[in-house]
Each structure stands twice: as structure tokens, then as C-alpha cells.
Design an enzyme around this catalytic site. Structure first.
Site, PDB file in Angstrom:
ATOM      1  N   GLU A 123       6.911   4.832   6.938  1.00  0.00           N
ATOM      2  CA  GLU A 123       6.458   6.118   6.393  1.00  0.00           C
ATOM      3  C   GLU A 123       7.269   7.269   6.987  1.00  0.00           C
ATOM      4  OE1 GLU A 123       1.851   4.639   5.713  1.00  0.00           O
ATOM      5  OE2 GLU A 123       2.347   5.874   7.456  1.00  0.00           O
ATOM      6  N   ASN A 146      -0.151  10.621   6.619  1.00  0.00           N
ATOM      7  CA  ASN A 146      -1.317  10.147   7.347  1.00  0.00           C
ATOM      8  C   ASN A 146      -2.365  11.217   7.611  1.00  0.00           C
ATOM      9  OD1 ASN A 146      -0.850   7.162   8.209  1.00  0.00           O
ATOM     10  ND2 ASN A 146       1.134   8.163   8.465  1.00  0.00           N
ATOM     11  N   THR A 165      -1.121  -1.649   7.917  1.00  0.00           N
ATOM     12  CA  THR A 165      -1.242  -3.029   8.308  1.00  0.00           C
ATOM     13  C   THR A 165       0.035  -3.761   7.981  1.00  0.00           C
ATOM     14  OG1 THR A 165      -3.613  -3.059   7.984  1.00  0.00           O
ATOM     15  CG2 THR A 165      -2.502  -5.155   7.759  1.00  0.00           C
ATOM     16  N   THR A 225       0.864  -1.195   0.000  1.00  0.00           N
ATOM     17  CA  THR A 225       0.000   0.000   0.000  1.00  0.00           C
ATOM     18  C   THR A 225       0.898   1.242   0.000  1.00  0.00           C
ATOM     19  OG1 THR A 225      -0.251  -0.239   2.409  1.00  0.00           O
ATOM     20  CG2 THR A 225      -2.027  -1.089   1.018  1.00  0.00           C
ATOM     21  N   LYS A 264       4.354  -6.775   3.810  1.00  0.00           N
ATOM     22  CA  LYS A 264       4.056  -5.384   3.530  1.00  0.00           C
ATOM     23  C   LYS A 264       3.824  -4.675   4.848  1.00  0.00           C
ATOM     24  CE  LYS A 264       0.611  -3.358   3.317  1.00  0.00           C
ATOM     25  NZ  LYS A 264      -0.098  -2.391   4.249  1.00  0.00           N
TER      26      LYS A 264
END
Length: 407
Positions: free
Chosen positions: A279, A402, A196, A156, A182
Site C-alpha cells: 500500500e 488505512n 493479511t 483485498t 495476497k
């Protein structure tokens, strides 16, 4: 034994086929449907999120494992939609997607193990998965390119594919283990046996579901349960280990410790890759907490430090603010004497005897913390308990990613 993360040189486990498809769930148009198949059926060991709020595929996956005695013939992963907080309709959608894939590959619907990852609370457009299943099944294959397609389709917000492999020999026969994962945000997993983190591990060892589960638990504890990017536990976290038995090697005798070592190595590699691709991450920090009364208390302190916003923001600018480390440790719920603690950052002393170390060199420590990776060592001097916990910094980019994830 050998280890590699390059698919070009990986000996993939026998008995599996992989593929991917673009079903149209991701707005980007990238592949968003991953399929793995073991036609003869694979024994499974699985661990899931301990979050009270779980996604539909976690519920359905647990149900299917129970129904089949933990035998899996197909794995179906969709990315771009978590299918969580979607009510009965979400469960029905998950079930329908399993039926569609079962029809396409020729197995029973509850032999399909589902997973989803993406945004929470948005209805899963299952009709897209159903429509894509037949054509996708027709492209299944056992080459590195097929395995890579699976590994990429589960991503993702990840910026890179995450894979790892190990192989070992027993009585002239080779056992192969390959895994992919992932995860880049919403990473603070605490998986239990029953953005996730998804992990899929494939091996051609012959082992029962019970043995696989017993070997998976410590491997996960020493890897995925010892990392954190942001401390947020996902509703979809899943680790699935499948064994096809096609190597002809039984999980007995020397094969057991050899496989346990290989499994831990692969899991730790994938866990590190997850944190490194977090991230907005600019620094990967290993917290080495030693001298605790128990391993559990050491991990409790490490996790508290590793998930502290104050510590993580200090790391983003290489600020050697050791006071934040102590403050986080002090609120971890573990009793200790601050006067006994010693702390080193990248091997440089910063705290001892209840105060700043006389050898503390702020400029040198700042320079050391400017590296992409370094270790913070905290010794409680109480016992033999230890935890190595992998975490990272918290940057403006994480906030940006986010802040508008759902829009």
C-alpha cells in the site's frame, strides 16, 4: 527447472481445480469467494500467524487439519471480511461455510480448509457464502483461467494478482508447483508451523504432510518471514502447501532438493510481489545485513531497520539519512561495536570507522535511492550470520488508505 509468473505459460499441477464467485461480501461487487478442490485429497503442510489474536478460520483450519491428519480436499477463501474478533458466532459461521462447500463438492466438512481476509470485527455474512457455494462449485476447472479466478478473488487492497510457478523433471516425469498470494498492507508476518497475507501453494508431488511441513518451514523463513511492509502482524496470516501426488513422483532422492529449491523460488517470488504491491509503496528496499554472530541476530537488526517509521519515511523521499539506519540497528537488542560497522546504500559507501565515510557523496546516494529498488548493505564484521530482508518505504498514500479503511 523453469520459473514464471505468467499464468498463460504455466503448467499447472495435476489433480486440482479452482474457481471464484461473487458472494456479495465486498461492497465493490468484485469476486470475493475463492475455491480450490482436490477430489482425491491432498496432503497438507501449513503455517499460521503467531499473533495471539487469531481469526476464526485459523482456529477452524488448525482443527480440521488435526482431524483429518492434514488431508485437504477443498479450500474456501472469502475476501472482504476477516471473520476475526467475532466470537463464537464467527467460529460457527466459519464452520457453516465449510459444511456448505463440503456439500457442494462432495466431501466431509473437516476436509475443507477455510481462510478469510478483510476488515476485523465485522460479523461474517455466512449466508452469502452458503448461497453462493453450489453455483460456484459447478464452475470448477483446471485451466489457467480457473486458477487466475482463484488468485484474483483472494485480493483485498492489492492492485495486482500475485502468482509464481516452477517445474522440474525426475526420471522423465514432470513435477509442477504453482502458488498465489495476497497482501498489500498489515504485512509483518512471523509465521509458525502451528489486510493479511494469504499464500496457497499447489503441487502434484507425492509427499507426506510431515515432509511437506519440514520443507515449508525453511522456505517460509527465507521468504515470507523475511519481508515487511508496515510491521503489523495480521490475525489471519496463512501459508498452505497442498500436494496431490498426481505427478507420480515420490518425494525421495533427488526429488527432495529439487522441490525444496522450487518451493523457495516460488515463495521468494510471491514475497517480493507482495512488497512491491504494498500500500503506497514507491521504493522496494533490500536490507543485506552481514557479519553478524548468527543469522537470527542479523535478521533481528534487519527487521528493526525495515520496520522503523523513521527509516521508511526517509526512503520515501530518497533521503540518505544513514543515522536512522544506525539508530534502528542500535535498538535491535543485538550487541555490536559501532566502530566496526560499514554501511553502503546502492553500493555507495556512507558509514565506516564509527563515522560518515570519507567517500560519502550525498547527491549520488540520493540519486541512487530515487530508483524503484535498491539495496542497503550493513556489515557488522562479527561473524558469518546473514539476513536478506525485503521491505519498503512509508508514504502519504499508505496513511490515506488505512486512515479510512473501515469507512
Amino acid at each position: 527447472m523453469n520459473s514464471t509468473a505468467s499464468l498463460a505459460t504455466v503448467a499447472l499441477p495435476l489433480g486440482f481445480k479452482w474457481t471464484s464467485a461473487t458472494a456479495g461480501i465486498k461492497a465493490s461487487g468484485r469476486p470475493d469467494m475463492a475455491i480450490a478442490v482436490c477430489e482425491s485429497g491432498a496432503a497438507a503442510g501449513a503455517m499460521f500467524t503467531s499473533n495471539q489474536m487469531v481469526a476464526a478460520p485459523v482456529t477452524v483450519g488448525r482443527r480440521h487439519l488435526k482431524a483429518t491428519g492434514s488431508i485437504v480436499k477443498a479450500v474456501l477463501v472469502n475476501s472482504g471480511n476477516a471473520n476475526c474478533a467475532t466470537g463464537t458466532a464467527g467460529l460457527d459461521a466459519c464452520q457453516k461455510s465449510c459444511v456448505a462447500l463440503a456439500d457442494a463438492v462432495g466431501c466431509v466438512f473437516d476436509e475443507v480448509f477455510p481462510s478469510s481476509t478483510g476488515i476485523i470485527g465485522v460479523p461474517l455474512p455466512v449466508e452469502k457464502l452458503i448461497a453462493a457455494a453450489p453455483a460456484a462449485a459447478a464452475t470448477l476447472g483446471d485451466t489457467p483461467a480457473h486458477a487466475e479466478a482463484f488468485a484474483r478473488a483472494i485480493l483485498t487492497t492489492d492492485t495486482k494478482m500475485k502468482v509464481a510457478a516452477q517445474s522440474f523433471e525426475v526420471d522423465g516425469k514432470i513435477v509442477n508447483l504453482w502458488g498465489c498470494s495476497k497482501g498489500a498492507g498489515m504485512i509483518g508476518p512471523q509465521l509458525v508451523p502451528h489486510a493479511t497475507m494469504l499464500v496457497y501453494l499447489f503441487t502434484d508431488l507425492s509427499a507426506s504432510p510431515e515432509l511437506l511441513s519440514s520443507m515449508l518451514t525453511p522456505a517460509v523463513e527465507g521468504s515470507f518471514n523475511s519481508i515487511s511492509i508496515d510491521g503489523d502482524m495480521s490475525t489471519n496470516d496463512t501459508v498452505l502447501l497442498l500436494a496431490s501426488a498426481k505427478s507420480g513422483v515420490e518425494a525421495t532422492g533427488e526429488a527432495v532438493p529439487l522441490f525444496e529449491a522450487a518451493l523457495l523460488e516460488v515463495c521468494q517470488s510471491l514475497a517480493r510481489q507482495i512488497v512491491d504491491d504494498g500500500e503506497g509503496v514507491t521504493h522496494v528496499v533490500t536490507l543485506d545485513v552481514t557479519g553478524a554472530r548468527t543469522d537470527a541476530e542479523a535478521k533481528q537488526i534487519a527487521r528493526t531497520i525495515g520496520e522503523s517509521p523513521l527509516c521508511k519515511t526517509a526512503w520515501s523521499s530518497a533521503d540518505p539519512n544513514w543515522g536512522r539506519l544506525l539508530a534502528a540497528a542500535g535498538r535491535a537488542g543485538v550487541a555490536f561495536d559501532p566502530n566496526d560497522i560499514t554501511i553502503e546504500i546502492a553500493g555507495l559507501p556512507v558509514f565506516e570507522n564509527g563515522m560518515r565515510s570519507t567517500a560519502f557523496d550525498e547527491a549520488a546516494t540520493h540519486a541512487a535511492m530515487s530508483a524503484r529498488e535498491y539495496t542497503i548493505a550493513l556489515d557488522l564484521h562479527q561473524g558469518t550470520g546473514r539476513s536478506r530482508f525485503l521491505t519498503c518505504d512509508l508514504t502519504h498514500e499508505y496513511v490515506s488508505i488505512n486512515a479510512d479503511y473501515s469507512t
